[in-house]
Write an enzyme that holds these catalytic residues in place. Structure first.
Site, PDB file in Angstrom:
ATOM      1  N   CYS A 120      36.392   2.477 -31.881  1.00  0.00           N
ATOM      2  CA  CYS A 120      36.078   2.218 -33.552  1.00  0.00           C
ATOM      3  C   CYS A 120      37.525   2.067 -34.322  1.00  0.00           C
ATOM      4  CB  CYS A 120      34.820   3.327 -33.899  1.00  0.00           C
ATOM      5  SG  CYS A 120      33.444   3.605 -33.214  1.00  0.00           S
ATOM      6  N   LYS A 131      31.206  17.118 -33.292  1.00  0.00           N
ATOM      7  CA  LYS A 131      32.567  16.984 -32.492  1.00  0.00           C
ATOM      8  C   LYS A 131      32.884  18.322 -32.447  1.00  0.00           C
ATOM      9  CE  LYS A 131      33.586  12.323 -33.988  1.00  0.00           C
ATOM     10  NZ  LYS A 131      33.310  11.382 -33.069  1.00  0.00           N
ATOM     11  N   ASP A 137      39.847  12.803 -43.508  1.00  0.00           N
ATOM     12  CA  ASP A 137      38.967  12.415 -42.708  1.00  0.00           C
ATOM     13  C   ASP A 137      39.137  13.689 -41.292  1.00  0.00           C
ATOM     14  OD1 ASP A 137      37.284  11.962 -40.264  1.00  0.00           O
ATOM     15  OD2 ASP A 137      38.045   9.901 -40.220  1.00  0.00           O
ATOM     16  N   GLN A 188      38.336  14.693 -36.220  1.00  0.00           N
ATOM     17  CA  GLN A 188      39.010  14.926 -35.016  1.00  0.00           C
ATOM     18  C   GLN A 188      39.861  16.327 -35.158  1.00  0.00           C
ATOM     19  OE1 GLN A 188      38.279  13.761 -32.014  1.00  0.00           O
ATOM     20  NE2 GLN A 188      37.061  11.941 -32.641  1.00  0.00           N
ATOM     21  N   HIS A 217      39.750   5.346 -38.202  1.00  0.00           N
ATOM     22  CA  HIS A 217      38.524   5.006 -37.703  1.00  0.00           C
ATOM     23  C   HIS A 217      37.869   4.049 -38.426  1.00  0.00           C
ATOM     24  CE1 HIS A 217      34.292   5.720 -36.213  1.00  0.00           C
ATOM     25  NE2 HIS A 217      34.772   6.513 -35.240  1.00  0.00           N
TER      26      HIS A 217
END
Ligand SMILES: Cc1ncc(COP(=O)(O)O)c(C=O)c1O
Length: 401
Positions: free
Chosen positions: A359, A223, A197, A200, A120
């Site tokens: 993104c 999220k 990261d 998600q 991303h």
């Protein structure tokens, strides 16, 4: 196959969206919120808001306690050994920018930062900027055809020149888990700092950061069914000790005079100014709610929905999936159809999905695409949502193909 969601009624916005004829399938962008979170926000604002870590008065003590309780819950959710390893930021993006500035002093010209081809922009641009500021090389790990990072290439590209590895746990475009244990082992062999990261990945259950062994892990609350405006940076103690302060202001100071100041260590040293108090408290309520669910039932429901989505798309002529999505989301294109035209017709029929580059422009470019449609699922979605999506897709494709 009928797949009702037992948790749908816990999210009042889903019924509200349905009354507006909207089927929400853009959960990788942000999620709807459980009633438990709405109640916590109302309680905080209705019973007396106060700033945290400053005041002696009772509302201040209550707010500080609720705020710090969330830090404790986040530490438990991640299986971190200590609450002091949990820094509240404004989201995954601000956590990654904090790292790219706070770690800058560790880099020398010629050092290398390794990322993957599916990052991303939030986990690309801060490192790209750092590379430009310090004359570093940004090395990009290639993916195999399914979208998973190629470990043979990683073994070649992570070298003694590598100073930092930053990769996502679950791609927001391809829906594949990356092989973190193998990548982290390669990084550890060269003493490389590691940043995961988890924006998600965090959505699919508790994490075991201790077992994972990364130096830093970041995610955004919104999220994970929580409020927006707050995110988390987890850091190993030794890694946090190496992080330079980046933003300066109230409550991060140990001592100050007109010419000099000294600063607190983590976590408060990295939380300058008034933090997003209500959002942090709301994240705590969201984690309480999520903790009350049977995570294996949630995972089974999401896996069954995902299989239905993949199968349905694969049956439609001309539809091409990006990579081999494993969970939560699917991105696809349709031969001869522009993704923006398809998105427009889906939107007109009340289907909320995303179209575009998600993104991750370099990834889409590397696939030779200007954009793709992404359908992303959450625990409150059900097979009726997918039936509505497929009906709308078929009508749109009839017009466009
Ligand atoms: C994989 C990934 N990383 C980082 C981010 C950035 O999250 P935020 O915009 O909440 O900071 C996103 C958001 O879509 C994402 O999907």
């Amino acid at each position: 196959m009928l797949l009702p969601s037992p948790w749908r009624a816990d999210f009042p916005a889903i019924a509200a969206l349905q009354r507006q004829d909207q089927t929400y399938l853009d959960n990788a962008a942000t999620t709807q919120k459980p009633q438990a979170l709405l109640d916590a926000l109302t309680h905080y604002y209705a019973s007396g808001a106060a700033n945290v870590h400053r005041a002696q008065h009772l509302p201040g003590a209550h707010a500080t306690q609720a705020f710090e309780n969330t830090r404790h819950k986040v530490a438990q959710w991640l299986n971190a050994t200590h609450c002091g390893q949990i820094v509240f930021t404004h989201g995954a993006t601000s956590a990654l920018n904090l790292l790219a500035y706070g770690l800058e002093h560790l880099f020398n010209p010629g050092d290398e930062i390794v990322i993957s081809a599916s990052e991303h922009h939030a986990n690309l641009l801060p490192w790209q900027q750092l590379a430009q500021r310090k004359h570093l090389s940004l090395i990009v790990l290639p993916l195999d055809a399914s979208g998973v990072i190629d470990l043979n290439a990683a073994a070649r590209l992570i070298t003694p020149r590598t100073r930092l590895l930053a990769v996502s746990q679950l791609s927001n475009v391809l829906g594949v888990w990356q092989p973190l244990p193998a990548l982290l082992a390669l990084a550890k062999a060269h003493n490389v700092l590691t940043v995961i990261d988890g924006a998600q990945g965090i959505v699919h259950g508790r994490q075991d950061i201790e077992a994972l062994g990364c130096d830093f892990y970041v995610f955004s609350s919104h999220k994970l069914y929580g409020p927006d405006g707050v995110g988390v940076l987890f850091g190993r103690h030794a890694a946090l000790a190496n992080l330079k302060h980046w933003q300066f202001g109230g409550e991060m100071v140990q001592d100050a005079d007109y010419q000099h100041a000294t600063f607190r260590s983590a976590p408060l040293g990295f939380e300058a100014g008034t933090p997003p108090i209500a959002s942090v408290i709301g994240l705590g309520a969201t984690l309480n709610y999520l903790s009350s669910l049977d995570q294996s039932a949630v995972n089974a429901h999401e896996a069954a929905l995902h299989a239905l989505l993949v199968e349905g798309l694969q049956q439609r002529p001309g539809v091409r999936l990006l990579g081999s999505p494993q969970l939560a989301l699917v991105s696809f294109v349709v031969d001869g159809v522009h993704n923006a035209d398809l998105a427009h017709l889906l939107t007109e029929q009340g289907i909320a999905v995303r179209a575009g580059h998600h993104c991750a422009m370099p990834l889409l470019k590397s696939l030779g695409l200007a954009g793709a449609i992404r359908v992303s699922l959450a625990l409150y979605n059900d097979s009726d949502d997918l039936a509505r999506f497929f009906d709308a897709l078929d009508r749109a494709l009839e017009l466009l193909q």
